[in-house]
Each structure stands twice: as C-alpha cells, then as structure tokens.
Enzyme design. Structure first.
Site, PDB file in Angstrom:
ATOM      1  N   ASP A  13     -38.137 -94.062 -28.421  1.00 14.52           N
ATOM      2  CA  ASP A  13     -37.135 -93.060 -28.869  1.00 14.52           C
ATOM      3  C   ASP A  13     -37.280 -92.490 -27.218  1.00 14.52           C
ATOM      4  OD1 ASP A  13     -36.541 -93.866 -30.945  1.00 14.52           O
ATOM      5  OD2 ASP A  13     -38.404 -92.947 -31.949  1.00 14.52           O
ATOM      6  N   LYS A  16     -34.222 -95.524 -23.199  1.00 19.54           N
ATOM      7  CA  LYS A  16     -33.935 -96.745 -22.647  1.00 19.54           C
ATOM      8  C   LYS A  16     -32.844 -97.368 -22.588  1.00 19.54           C
ATOM      9  CE  LYS A  16     -37.664 -98.334 -25.487  1.00 19.54           C
ATOM     10  NZ  LYS A  16     -37.842 -96.941 -25.815  1.00 19.54           N
ATOM     11  N   GLY A  40     -34.322 -98.970 -31.985  1.00 14.86           N
ATOM     12  CA  GLY A  40     -32.655 -98.315 -31.863  1.00 14.86           C
ATOM     13  C   GLY A  40     -32.917 -98.276 -30.257  1.00 14.86           C
ATOM     14  N   HIS A  41     -31.933 -98.713 -29.477  1.00 16.20           N
ATOM     15  CA  HIS A  41     -31.870 -98.837 -28.432  1.00 16.20           C
ATOM     16  C   HIS A  41     -30.087 -98.459 -28.240  1.00 16.20           C
ATOM     17  CE1 HIS A  41     -34.589-100.513 -26.109  1.00 16.20           C
ATOM     18  NE2 HIS A  41     -35.147-100.027 -27.191  1.00 16.20           N
ATOM     19  N   GLN A 224     -39.743 -99.396 -27.700  1.00 15.26           N
ATOM     20  CA  GLN A 224     -40.622 -98.322 -27.743  1.00 15.26           C
ATOM     21  C   GLN A 224     -41.942 -97.859 -26.969  1.00 15.26           C
ATOM     22  OE1 GLN A 224     -41.543-101.992 -29.822  1.00 15.26           O
ATOM     23  NE2 GLN A 224     -39.568-101.514 -31.302  1.00 15.26           N
ATOM     24  N   THR A 239     -47.592-100.218 -33.094  1.00 18.53           N
ATOM     25  CA  THR A 239     -46.722-100.826 -32.970  1.00 18.53           C
ATOM     26  C   THR A 239     -47.415-102.508 -32.641  1.00 18.53           C
ATOM     27  OG1 THR A 239     -44.516-102.301 -33.596  1.00 18.53           O
ATOM     28  CG2 THR A 239     -45.499-101.848 -30.795  1.00 18.53           C
ATOM     29  N   GLY A 302     -33.558 -93.523 -39.162  1.00 23.53           N
ATOM     30  CA  GLY A 302     -32.658 -92.343 -39.354  1.00 23.53           C
ATOM     31  C   GLY A 302     -33.893 -91.478 -40.114  1.00 23.53           C
ATOM     32  N   ARG A 305     -37.496 -87.290 -36.104  1.00 21.93           N
ATOM     33  CA  ARG A 305     -38.978 -87.623 -35.281  1.00 21.93           C
ATOM     34  C   ARG A 305     -39.710 -86.222 -35.529  1.00 21.93           C
ATOM     35  NH1 ARG A 305     -34.393 -89.775 -30.864  1.00 21.93           N
ATOM     36  NH2 ARG A 305     -34.102 -91.923 -32.485  1.00 21.93           N
ATOM     37  N   GLY A 332     -32.926 -83.240 -20.762  1.00 19.52           N
ATOM     38  CA  GLY A 332     -33.046 -82.010 -19.583  1.00 19.52           C
ATOM     39  C   GLY A 332     -32.306 -80.594 -20.521  1.00 19.52           C
TER      40      GLY A 332
HETATM   41  P1  IMP Z   1     -43.646-100.894 -36.827  1.00 18.15           P
HETATM   42  O1  IMP Z   1     -43.601-100.854 -34.940  1.00 18.15           O
HETATM   43  O2  IMP Z   1     -42.065-100.739 -37.520  1.00 18.15           O
HETATM   44  O3  IMP Z   1     -44.287-101.437 -37.501  1.00 18.15           O
HETATM   45  O4  IMP Z   1     -43.681 -99.508 -36.213  1.00 18.15           O
HETATM   46  C1  IMP Z   1     -45.576 -99.038 -36.267  1.00 18.15           C
HETATM   47  C2  IMP Z   1     -45.151 -97.809 -35.290  1.00 18.15           C
HETATM   48  O5  IMP Z   1     -44.316 -98.002 -35.011  1.00 18.15           O
HETATM   49  C3  IMP Z   1     -44.344 -96.481 -36.445  1.00 18.15           C
HETATM   50  O6  IMP Z   1     -45.342 -95.308 -35.826  1.00 18.15           O
HETATM   51  C4  IMP Z   1     -42.752 -96.913 -35.931  1.00 18.15           C
HETATM   52  O7  IMP Z   1     -42.713 -94.798 -36.375  1.00 18.15           O
HETATM   53  C5  IMP Z   1     -43.820 -96.781 -34.788  1.00 18.15           C
HETATM   54  N1  IMP Z   1     -42.193 -97.232 -33.224  1.00 18.15           N
HETATM   55  C6  IMP Z   1     -42.078 -98.328 -34.001  1.00 18.15           C
HETATM   56  N2  IMP Z   1     -40.742 -99.036 -33.489  1.00 18.15           N
HETATM   57  C7  IMP Z   1     -39.845 -97.800 -33.358  1.00 18.15           C
HETATM   58  C8  IMP Z   1     -39.595 -97.333 -32.070  1.00 18.15           C
HETATM   59  O8  IMP Z   1     -38.320 -98.228 -31.634  1.00 18.15           O
HETATM   60  N3  IMP Z   1     -39.449 -96.813 -31.734  1.00 18.15           N
HETATM   61  C9  IMP Z   1     -40.365 -95.074 -31.797  1.00 18.15           C
HETATM   62  N4  IMP Z   1     -40.961 -95.595 -32.614  1.00 18.15           N
HETATM   63  C10 IMP Z   1     -41.106 -97.330 -32.955  1.00 18.15           C
END
Ligand code: IMP
Length: 423
Positions: A13, A16, A40-41, A224, A239, A302, A305, A332
C-alpha cells in the site's frame, strides 16, 4: 535494454500503482511479476479513482503493453471484473494486454481453502485477503497447480475437476464450518475462464527476451511490499510470493544481470494491514490522524490499516535486499500539521541497541529508538516543485537520503497523477 523494477519497501500500500502510472509514458512494457488479486493498485487521474488488482498499472496509457507475468496468480473471476470495468471506460485492452501461459490459476476452491485455513488458525490468523493466494502458490510449489496454458489443453476440465475434488477433501480436513455453493462458484468461474481464453496468452519470457533485443523499455511492477516477502518479510505474517527484486527475475524470466534501476516506493510514515509485528505502530491520536488524513483503508478489502512512524531500520533492510537505486516518498502531505515527527533509527533488542532487522521483531523483544524532527503546517497538495517544499520537510528528506545513501527522486503530495514532485 535493461529491465527497471518498481517495488514497495514496507508492508504494501505504498502507492506503487500511482508511480507506475506516472512513469508509464517512459516505458513500452509494464509487467506484473508476482502476487495476484490480493493487490489493490490505486490510480487517480482526471478526477477519477481506478483500482487494479491483477492488471498492470500501465493499462490506461494508449501506447504501453501490459504483461501479466508467469509469477502472478490469476483469479479468472476477479480478472473478468477488472476487464468489465475497463470496458465501461472504453479502454481497449485487447491489443495491449498479454498474459503468460505459465501464470497459475486461482480456483474457487483455493479461495475456500484460504478461508478454511484462516478460520482454523483462530487468533494466530495471518489476516489474509482471502483471495486464495497462499493455497494457489502452495499448489504451484507442490507441483499440482493449473496454469493459464492448461486452458488450451483438451483435457483441462478433467484436470480442473481432479484438483477441485482434492481441495474439497482438504477443506473438510480443516474441520471448520464454511458455507458455499460450489456449483454456483464454478458457473461463474467457467464463464470467466472463457473470457480469459479469448485474450492474448503468450510465452512471456520469450516475448520479454525479444522485446529486450528490440530495445524496448520494460518496467516490472511489484505488488505488496518487501516486508511481506515470503523469505525476507515478517514470516509467517507475509504473503506467499517473493515481493523483492529477485521475484522479478523468477516472475518474468529476466536474468539478474538484466536488471537496471530499482525504484523503491515508501510512505513518509508506515502502515500495515492484517496481523503481524509492527514495531513503530501507534495506538494514539497521532496514529488516528495518519489513518484519517491518509484515508488508510485497504483498496482490496476495505480493512482499516494500522499506522505508525517511519521505521528506518526496516526501510534500510528493504533497500539492501532489493538493491534500490532511487527512492520515491509517498504521502508526505499526510504529515502536514504534526508538531513533531519521529523516525525509528534503531531498536532496543534484548538489552542492546541494534540498527539491523533481527530475526524476531515481536513487540516483547524489541522497542524502537526514535529521532525527532520538527513538523510543518503547509498544505503540500497544491505544490508542484521541489523549491516550494517547506524547510522542515526538506530536512526530513535530507536525513533519510543521508541514512539510506540513496536519492529520493520523487515526492508525492497527493493521490492524483499531477500531485507528483520530481527532484
Ligand atoms: P494474502 O497474500 O492475501 O494471503 O495476505 C497475507 C498478508 O499480506 C496479510 O497480512 C495481508 O493483509 C497482506 N497483504 C496481501 N496483499 C497486500 C497488499 O496488496 N497490500 C497490503 N497488504 C497486503
């Protein structure tokens, strides 16, 4: 021509999507190399917000080719929804979107397995996005997975059935209550698979090699963040892919000596969504302000964070693991109005002060040591040149550059494409 990389240096997040979008005009090809619809970009331009999950962030530019690489895992249902949204906006993706035959497919039962696994973990859950990412990568490394290229085989449906049946018996092994109608999920899945099959499925590593030979410029887009990397992140709260620079080599078939610039994206503070350790996490008004002003809610789930101060120890680690050559600081503007800012420059760890990321960063082992900075009150969101930035922010930036020994070449002061200051 070398392949440049763009990756997140924190827990995802970082912004990117926005930077890929800003840089796309300089590249012929934008290629995603790992992850899947857990990402989620978010892109904002012409007053409109767009969220992409699997499709590369160059898709809104007419001239860029967008490639989904072999390291990515694709959920046909979510992919189709992304395509539908593009169609609504009259984006013609048929010529500009390419998919690797070697990318793995997320089955409806992968998503169910993810849910069953998380439910069975109780309090120890990862906080997964539940998009089936972990189970799909498990099938990939376990050599059971189905790939996009398999869709072109005459017996693909039998292959599908055999894997889905195996998953169903695994779901019952977890012993948790899951309500689902597999027939319904499969109807939606097979419909989406037909759409996927109508797209350009390619041998992507060969495509990339030829493109390089022809002098095309390529930007690899990470998903990620480095602290969620399966090897170097805060395991097991990570992940299931390599989110770091090495992942671009395996996720696209690019040799290490073909990598050019590595753009590292970070927020001026830190956020994390899901479970796991977060040394600089704030539970006070400062954290709430970051969350509110920064609108810190997940683009995919949703979820709110978690927010905290910038952790320079972790950031330095991420820069090293990735070989970052340029830094880009996001959000910033969210820090405007704080009287004092803090940056974690060391940890107190088992009675010692250390400046590297140790094996175990659980809060009971570790306490952050902060350096304080004066804040600024100016609204940055209308600024367009480096010379307009307040002195206190320039001091903050200069400190980070000195500590990290890498230049910060972009300061982002808002979500819109236009709110980008080049230094
Ligand atoms: P998973 O990859 O969906 O299994 O999630 C594993 C961990 O990575 C969890 O803590 C998610 O919240 C985090 N995570 C996965 N994808 C993202 C992302 O695109 N942004 C932020 N956190 C992510």
């Amino acid at each position: 021509m070398a392949v440049d990389l763009l990756l997140g240096l924190q827990w995802g997040d970082e912004g990117k999507g926005k930077i890929v979008d800003v840089l796309t005009s300089k590249y012929n090809i934008i290629a995603r190399f790992q992850g899947g619809p857990n990402a989620g970009h978010t892109l904002v331009f012409n007053g409109k917000k767009h969220v992409l999950h699997t499709i590369p962030s160059g898709i809104f530019h007419d001239n860029a080719i967008n490639l989904v690489g072999n390291g990515v895992v694709i959920d046909p249902v979510i992919f189709k929804k992304e395509l539908d949204k593009l169609e609504e906006q009259q984006i013609d993706y048929r010529k500009s979107l390419l998919i690797s035959r070697k990318a793995h497919i997320i089955l409806p039962t992968h998503r169910l397995l993810d849910a069953a696994s998380e439910a069975s973990k109780g309090k120890a859950k990862i906080g997964s996005t539940l998009k089936g990412i972990g189970p799909t990568y498990m099938d990939k490394t376990g050599r059971n997975g189905l790939r996009i290229g398999d869709l072109e085989l005459s017996d693909w449906k039998e292959r599908y059935r055999s894997l889905a049946d195996k998953h169903e018996s695994m779901i019952s092994y977890y012993g948790v209550e899951l309500e689902y109608d597999l027939n319904e999920l499969e109807t939606e899945f097979f419909k989406a698979v037909e759409v996927l099959k109508s797209l350009q499925l390619i041998d992507s590593e060969e495509y990339i090699h030829q493109a390089q030979k022809a002098g095309k410029s390529i930007l690899a887009e990470g998903a990620q963040g480095s602290l969620l990397d399966i090897d170097f992140g805060t395991y097991p709260f990570v992940t299931s892919s390599n989110t770091t620079a090495a992942g671009a080599c395996t996720g696209l078939g690019v040799a290490p000596n073909q990598i050019g610039d590595v753009f590292g994206i970070f927020k001026a503070y830190t956020t994390r969504v899901g479970s796991g350790p977060f040394p600089t996490e704030l539970f006070d008004e400062d954290g709430e302000t970051m969350s509110r002003v920064g609108n810190e809610f997940g683009a995919t789930t949703g979820r709110a964070r978690r927010c905290g101060w910038l952790d320079l120890v972790a950031l330095k680690y991420a820069c090293q693991v990735n070989g970052v050559t340029q830094l880009m600081m996001m959000k910033g503007d969210v820090l405007s109005g704080f009287k004092t800012l803090k940056v974690c420059t060391a940890y107190k760890y088992k009675g010692e002060t250390i400046t590297h990321l140790p094996y175990n960063i659980e809060p009971e082992n570790l306490e952050p040591v902060y350096t304080e900075f004066n804040g600024w009150n100016e609204d940055l969101t209308e600024m367009s040149e480096s010379a307009q930035l307040p002195k206190a922010l320039n001091d903050y930036i200069a400190f980070l550059e000195k500590e990290l020994e890498i230049p910060i070449t972009i300061v982002s002061v808002g979500p819109d494409r236009k709110q980008t200051i080049f230094r």
